[in-house]
Write a protein that holds these residues in place. Structure first.
Motif, PDB file in Angstrom:
ATOM      1  N   LEU A   1       0.840  -1.192   0.000  1.00 52.30           N
ATOM      2  CA  LEU A   1       0.000   0.000   0.000  1.00 52.30           C
ATOM      3  C   LEU A   1       0.880   1.250   0.000  1.00 52.30           C
ATOM      4  O   LEU A   1       0.601   2.228  -0.691  1.00 52.30           O
ATOM      5  CB  LEU A   1      -0.890  -0.013   1.240  1.00 52.30           C
TER       6      LEU A   1
ATOM      7  N   THR B  90       1.968  10.332   2.122  1.00 51.22           N
ATOM      8  CA  THR B  90       1.657   8.929   2.395  1.00 51.22           C
ATOM      9  C   THR B  90       1.277   8.751   3.849  1.00 51.22           C
ATOM     10  O   THR B  90       0.310   8.074   4.185  1.00 51.22           O
ATOM     11  CB  THR B  90       2.874   8.037   2.079  1.00 51.22           C
TER      12      THR B  90
ATOM     13  N   GLN C  33      -2.226  10.471   4.485  1.00 48.68           N
ATOM     14  CA  GLN C  33      -3.416   9.991   3.782  1.00 48.68           C
ATOM     15  C   GLN C  33      -3.533   8.475   3.741  1.00 48.68           C
ATOM     16  O   GLN C  33      -4.591   7.962   3.397  1.00 48.68           O
ATOM     17  CB  GLN C  33      -3.421  10.570   2.369  1.00 48.68           C
ATOM     18  N   VAL C  34      -2.448   7.769   4.061  1.00 46.85           N
ATOM     19  CA  VAL C  34      -2.545   6.300   4.056  1.00 46.85           C
ATOM     20  C   VAL C  34      -2.314   5.722   5.455  1.00 46.85           C
ATOM     21  O   VAL C  34      -3.163   5.030   6.004  1.00 46.85           O
ATOM     22  CB  VAL C  34      -1.534   5.675   3.058  1.00 46.85           C
TER      23      VAL C  34
ATOM     24  N   SER D 253       1.380   4.019  -2.918  1.00 43.55           N
ATOM     25  CA  SER D 253       1.231   5.447  -2.667  1.00 43.55           C
ATOM     26  C   SER D 253       2.444   6.218  -3.191  1.00 43.55           C
ATOM     27  O   SER D 253       2.302   7.265  -3.827  1.00 43.55           O
ATOM     28  CB  SER D 253       1.046   5.675  -1.166  1.00 43.55           C
TER      29      SER D 253
END
Lengths: 315, 268
Positions: A216, A230, A233-234, A220
């Protein structure tokens, strides 16, 4: 072969063998045999006690005779909303929220480093290094802080040698946070709470970050996100369940504590110390019972909030 | 992904956090050997072992240690039996009320200790039971069950059920299957759960305050000591011992349950 058959037929006749065959064929019987002892214990002792407690909250306490009579009344519940008691509730709630926020902020970097930058032996070392203070005696940890914060104690030595004394005086002068000394200030009490419950926040966050799939993050980065993007938002959104799960512990444990407020900080009751005082010195068990409803209700509300954040999947 | 280096800030925060977590514990170990009577001064002036002999000559200290050990053993035993039964009942089958039962097991540690403590006190009072050793044990066992339960159910979930069926097919009776198949698989998890329950019970103070009556467990003794500045050196020694008794089981439990993925039959 013959021998094996013989022992087998012999075993069929044994009472233990017959019993285990019976239990295997009747799984419901087996299940209820297993469940009866724990259910009896928890049903009779624990749930029974909780019901007794709730029931006592409606009993009448006579202020003049100091006696409890089993006449049902709503006066105890009403008394919770008197300004003095309301203050206690707000003070405790404020501390629980502040402690949860601070523990989250302190715990995140530790958990993040543990989950992403340690492996093998270092990870095991970090894990034990967080577990040890978590399980080390609660009362001794609280005691250690009374030593640390005392006049002439370790904290003062560091403050003096680092030349931070004026800064400390300034912070202690802030109303609502400070106090005359570190060990009688809200700040001191807050520090102790954060220290004691911090490991309970680190481990759930670490577990939730550990589950984060590395691809993931690669995706990103491939899509052009800078590391900070990253992270925001992740990583951060996906670690919310862990933070929420950890905050259940910090919130609930602070809410019910009465030892730390007794040892460190300014005078003034917390919910826990109020319950303790009401049932002990005053002998007003009904009022104490009514007061225990406050943390139960607050925690129920809190759980319903964090459930939406996915906290229960991260426990 | 893991090959990249952590930034200096992150490394500092992580290692600094560990120092913060351990510093107060080191202070306790340091002050137990302090030569002074009033052990608040820092850094300590000198080190001695004399307070250990002073502490162990005190009858109230020995009584409190004995009582706490006795209570922790009894509570752990009850918790191991009830926790294992509950785990064995809940780990495989779905049935009505399963969620409710697991919630009920967790409730004593999810609700604040004052709720559990006061609830037990209210129940004991209305039943006319005098608080004492028995009531402390009942309280401790109630919140220790979930610790054993969690350890055992995690192990049961990793153990293949076909091992049990194979044992029965090969002619073992229920006891033999339990003795030779289930127990060896469960053993270390059960021991780990028991050690953690022991540490939890040995140190518990909030529920105990309500259920102890006139009995004084070691944590209650310590709390009472804190209002007696004259006894500081003895308090420090006992504090260090309590710290050790609660920290060593976590190390033991860790070594017993680590690498549990390799349990026989887990690759079902």
């Amino acid at each position: 072969m013959q021998l094996a058959l013989d022992t087998r037929t012999a075993a069929v006749g044994g009472p233990l063998r017959r019993l285990s065959s019976l239990l295997y064929r009747k799984p419901n019987l087996y299940l209820s045999l297993l469940l009866v002892p724990p259910l009896l214990w928890f049903g009779a002792i624990y749930l029974g006690s909780l019901l007794a407690l709730l029931w006592q909250g409606f009993y009448t306490f006579d202020d003049f005779t100091m006696a409890v009579t089993p006449e049902l009344t709503l006066a105890n519940l009403g008394a919770l909303f008197q300004p003095a008691n309301y203050d206690i509730i707000l003070r405790t709630l404020g501390m629980a929220v502040a402690v949860s926020l601070a523990a989250g902020l302190l715990a995140f970097p530790i958990a993040y480093y543990m989950a992403r930058y340690t492996r093998g032996k270092t990870k095991a070392f970090f894990y034990i290094a967080v577990m040890l203070p978590m399980w080390a005696s609660y009362i001794v940890k609280a005691y250690a802080w009374t030593l640390l914060l005392a006049k002439g104690g370790v904290a003062q030595w560091f403050v003096d040698h680092l030349g931070l004394a004026p800064l400390l005086q300034l912070v202690l002068g802030i109303p609502g946070i400070g106090g005359s000394t570190l060990s009688t200030s809200h700040l001191g009490r807050f520090l102790v709470f954060v220290y004691i419950w911090l490991p309970f926040m680190i481990l759930p966050i670490q577990a939730s970050l550990e589950r984060l799939p590395p691809n993931l993050l690669q995706a990103s980065a491939d899509l052009g996100a800078r590391p900070a993007q990253t992270f925001r938002q992740v990583i951060l959104p996906l670690s919310i369940p862990g933070i929420a799960a950890g905050s259940i512990f910090t919130f609930s444990l602070t809410l019910g504590d009465f030892i730390v407020p007794q040892l460190v900080g300014p005078p003034g009751y917390f919910i826990g110390s109020m319950v303790y005082a009401q049932q002990g010195a005053i002998g007003n068990l009904p009022m104490a019972a009514a007061f225990t409803l406050v943390p139960i209700v607050l925690i129920a509300i809190y759980l319903s909030i964090v459930k939406r954040l996915g906290a229960f999947d991260a426990l | 992904m893991h090959s990249e280096r952590a930034s200096w800030g992150l490394r500092l925060a992580a290692w600094g956090g560990l120092v913060f977590l351990h510093f107060p514990i080191l202070i306790i170990f340091l002050y137990a050997f302090n030569t002074e009577d009033a052990a608040f001064s820092f850094p300590p002036k000198g080190f001695t072992l004399k307070w250990f002999s002073v502490a162990f000559a005190r009858q109230d200290v020995l009584d409190a240690i004995g009582l706490s050990l006795q209570i922790a053993c009894l509570a752990t035993l009850i918790a191991m039996i009830l926790g294992t039964l509950a785990a064995a009942a809940l780990y495989r089958r779905d049935f009505f009320g399963k969620e409710g039962i697991s919630l009920m097991l967790i409730l004593p540690i999810a609700l604040p200790g004052i709720v559990t403590g006061l609830a037990l006190l209210a129940a004991f009072k209305s039943l006319g039971i005098e608080p004492g050793v028995l009531t402390i044990v009942i309280g401790h066992a109630t919140f220790c069950v979930v610790i054993v339960y969690n350890n055992v159910i995690a192990r049961l979930r990793r153990t293949s059920h076909s091992l049990i069926e194979a044992s029965m097919d090969l002619g073992a009776d229920g006891w033999q299957t339990f003795r030779y198949i289930i127990l060896p698989n469960l053993g270390s998890a059960l021991l780990a759960g028991g050690m953690l329950a022991f540490a939890l019970s040995f140190d518990e103070i909030i529920v105990t305050t309500f259920t102890a009556g006139h009995e004084r467990t070691l944590p209650l003794w310590l709390l009472n000591q804190l209002s007696r500045p004259r006894d500081v050196p003895v308090t420090n020694v006992v504090a260090m011992l309590v710290m050790l008794v609660t920290m060593l089981p976590i190390l033991g439990a860790y070594y017993l349950t680590r690498g549990g993925e390799g349990v026989a039959g887990s690759g079902k």
